[in-house]
Motif scaffolding. Structure first.
Motif, short mmCIF file in Angstrom:
data_model
loop_
_atom_site.label_atom_id
_atom_site.label_comp_id
_atom_site.label_asym_id
_atom_site.label_seq_id
_atom_site.Cartn_x
_atom_site.Cartn_y
_atom_site.Cartn_z
N LEU A 50 0.84 -1.19 0.00
CA LEU A 50 0.00 0.00 0.00
C LEU A 50 0.88 1.23 0.00
O LEU A 50 1.95 1.24 0.61
CB LEU A 50 -0.87 0.03 1.26
N HIS A 51 0.44 2.30 -0.66
CA HIS A 51 1.14 3.58 -0.60
C HIS A 51 0.34 4.46 0.35
O HIS A 51 -0.87 4.61 0.19
CB HIS A 51 1.21 4.22 -1.99
N ALA A 52 1.02 5.02 1.35
CA ALA A 52 0.33 5.80 2.37
C ALA A 52 0.92 7.20 2.49
O ALA A 52 2.12 7.40 2.26
CB ALA A 52 0.39 5.09 3.72
N HIS A 53 0.07 8.13 2.87
CA HIS A 53 0.50 9.52 3.05
C HIS A 53 1.07 9.70 4.45
O HIS A 53 0.43 9.36 5.44
CB HIS A 53 -0.70 10.45 2.84
N ASP A 54 2.30 10.22 4.52
CA ASP A 54 3.00 10.45 5.79
C ASP A 54 3.35 11.93 5.85
O ASP A 54 4.41 12.35 5.37
CB ASP A 54 4.24 9.56 5.84
N THR A 68 -4.80 4.07 7.71
CA THR A 68 -6.25 4.16 7.62
C THR A 68 -6.64 4.59 6.22
O THR A 68 -5.97 5.44 5.63
CB THR A 68 -6.77 5.20 8.64
N ALA A 69 -7.71 4.03 5.72
CA ALA A 69 -8.21 4.41 4.40
C ALA A 69 -8.70 5.85 4.44
O ALA A 69 -9.24 6.31 5.45
CB ALA A 69 -9.34 3.48 3.99
N CYS A 70 -8.49 6.58 3.36
CA CYS A 70 -8.93 7.97 3.28
C CYS A 70 -9.31 8.26 1.83
O CYS A 70 -9.30 7.37 0.99
CB CYS A 70 -7.83 8.91 3.76
N ARG A 71 -9.62 9.50 1.56
CA ARG A 71 -9.96 9.88 0.18
C ARG A 71 -8.71 9.75 -0.69
O ARG A 71 -7.59 9.76 -0.18
CB ARG A 71 -10.49 11.32 0.13
N ARG A 72 -8.90 9.66 -1.99
CA ARG A 72 -7.77 9.53 -2.91
C ARG A 72 -6.90 10.78 -2.87
O ARG A 72 -7.38 11.89 -3.06
CB ARG A 72 -8.27 9.28 -4.33
N LEU A 73 -5.59 10.59 -2.59
CA LEU A 73 -4.66 11.71 -2.51
C LEU A 73 -3.80 11.82 -3.76
O LEU A 73 -3.29 12.89 -4.07
CB LEU A 73 -3.76 11.54 -1.27
N SER A 74 -3.62 10.71 -4.46
CA SER A 74 -2.91 10.71 -5.73
C SER A 74 -3.35 9.47 -6.50
O SER A 74 -4.28 8.78 -6.07
CB SER A 74 -1.39 10.70 -5.51
N LYS A 75 -2.66 9.16 -7.58
CA LYS A 75 -3.04 7.99 -8.38
C LYS A 75 -2.96 6.70 -7.57
O LYS A 75 -3.80 5.82 -7.71
CB LYS A 75 -2.11 7.91 -9.60
N THR A 76 -1.96 6.59 -6.70
CA THR A 76 -1.76 5.35 -5.95
C THR A 76 -2.08 5.47 -4.46
O THR A 76 -2.27 4.47 -3.80
CB THR A 76 -0.30 4.87 -6.07
N LYS A 77 -2.14 6.69 -3.93
CA LYS A 77 -2.31 6.87 -2.47
C LYS A 77 -3.78 7.02 -2.08
O LYS A 77 -4.43 7.99 -2.44
CB LYS A 77 -1.54 8.10 -1.98
N VAL A 78 -4.29 6.03 -1.33
CA VAL A 78 -5.63 6.10 -0.76
C VAL A 78 -5.59 5.75 0.72
O VAL A 78 -6.61 5.45 1.33
CB VAL A 78 -6.64 5.19 -1.50
#
Length: 88
Positions: A50-54, A68-78
């Protein structure tokens, strides 16, 4: 509805290991699980990356983290980093 009230949906959480933290504000988390073979019944190990936003670049390679799942932040990051459980 009030923020965090009864109508707020439960968001999917997963625990995995950080395999890459090279990119700015992004980590790659490996999530391991077992599945039972439909015919033979043997348990097979599978993994998903998984790609995650940090946001603060907290996590480093080898850390065990919760995402935790969230709204789409980029093509791969959710996914979004919730907390670092254990440091490498």
């Amino acid at each position: 509805a009030a923020a965090g009230g009864p109508s707020r949906r439960h968001r999917d959480c997963r625990v995995g290991t950080v395999t890459a933290a090279k990119r700015s504000k992004t980590i790659r988390v490996r999530f391991d699980f077992s599945v039972r073979h439909p015919k033979y019944g043997k348990y097979l190990r599978r993994s998903t990356t998984l790609h995650a936003h940090d946001e603060n670049n907290d996590a480093k390679e080898g850390d065990v983290v919760e995402v935790t799942a969230c709204r789409r932040l980029s093509k791969t990051k959710v996914w979004r980093l919730t907390r670092v459980l254990t440091r490498a």
